[in-house]
Design an enzyme around this catalytic site. Structure first.
Site, short mmCIF file in Angstrom:
data_model
loop_
_atom_site.label_atom_id
_atom_site.label_comp_id
_atom_site.label_asym_id
_atom_site.label_seq_id
_atom_site.Cartn_x
_atom_site.Cartn_y
_atom_site.Cartn_z
CE LYS A 25 -3.31 2.13 3.23
NZ LYS A 25 -3.93 3.06 2.31
CB THR A 28 -3.31 7.22 2.58
OG1 THR A 28 -4.54 7.20 3.32
CG2 THR A 28 -2.57 8.51 2.85
CD GLU A 78 -5.57 3.39 -0.63
OE1 GLU A 78 -5.29 2.64 0.33
OE2 GLU A 78 -5.92 4.56 -0.49
C1 LIG Z 1 -8.87 9.52 10.60
C2 LIG Z 1 -8.81 8.95 9.22
O1 LIG Z 1 -9.48 9.41 8.32
N1 LIG Z 1 -7.99 7.92 9.03
C3 LIG Z 1 -7.78 7.19 7.88
C4 LIG Z 1 -8.21 7.57 6.62
C5 LIG Z 1 -7.92 6.74 5.56
N2 LIG Z 1 -7.24 5.61 5.78
C6 LIG Z 1 -6.93 4.71 4.69
C7 LIG Z 1 -8.09 3.90 4.22
C8 LIG Z 1 -7.70 3.65 2.77
O2 LIG Z 1 -6.73 2.67 2.64
C9 LIG Z 1 -7.06 4.91 2.38
C10 LIG Z 1 -7.98 5.82 1.65
O3 LIG Z 1 -8.69 6.64 2.47
O4 LIG Z 1 -6.51 5.47 3.57
C11 LIG Z 1 -6.83 5.25 7.02
O5 LIG Z 1 -6.19 4.20 7.21
N3 LIG Z 1 -7.09 6.06 8.05
#
Ligand SMILES: CC(=O)Nc1ccn([C@H]2C[C@H](O)[C@@H](CO)O2)c(=O)n1
Length: 108
Positions: A25, A28, A78
């Site tokens: 990954k 994000t 991802e």
């Molecule tokens: C607080 C918060 O929003 N934390 C997050 C946001 C996104 N992710 C991860 C989930 C997906 O893999 C990607 C895309 O949003 O990022 C996360 O782990 N924590």
């Protein structure tokens, strides 16, 4: 007065830890409130649920993306299918169209 401090921390849901540490990954996708990471800087990464530190990441790029423009390449980065990625993002950021792709590299 507002401050514009460069972010030095990032959280991820714990279920993504192993994919990040294995290099599966590499991006994000975040909303505006988490879009202020700066390329060339490093951040300490911990789990969202319990704040457990697990790595450092170098921020490579931060680019805007519309939810409707997410594609299979984003999903590949991802380590998900596109349907899975859209479902995850919809759960975290319901109804948000304006998002940001944060591309990062693991710091050894
Ligand atoms: C607080 C918060 O929003 N934390 C997050 C946001 C996104 N992710 C991860 C989930 C997906 O893999 C990607 C895309 O949003 O990022 C996360 O782990 N924590």
């Amino acid at each position: 007065m507002t401050t514009n401090a460069i972010p030095t921390e990032m959280t991820f849901f714990a279920r993504f830890e192993s994919d990040i540490l294995s290099g599966k990954k590499t991006i994000t996708i975040r909303d505006e409130s988490e879009s202020h990471y700066v390329p060339g800087t490093t951040v300490d990464v911990s789990t969202y649920e319990d704040g457990r530190w697990f790595c450092r990441l170098e921020i490579l790029t931060v680019e805007p993306i519309a939810f409707s423009d997410l594609n299979d390449f984003h999903a590949q980065q991802e380590n998900m299918t596109l349907a899975e990625l859209k479902g995850v993002i919809h759960d975290i950021y319901p109804g948000i169209e304006k998002l940001y792709v944060v591309n990062y590299a693991l710091v050894n």
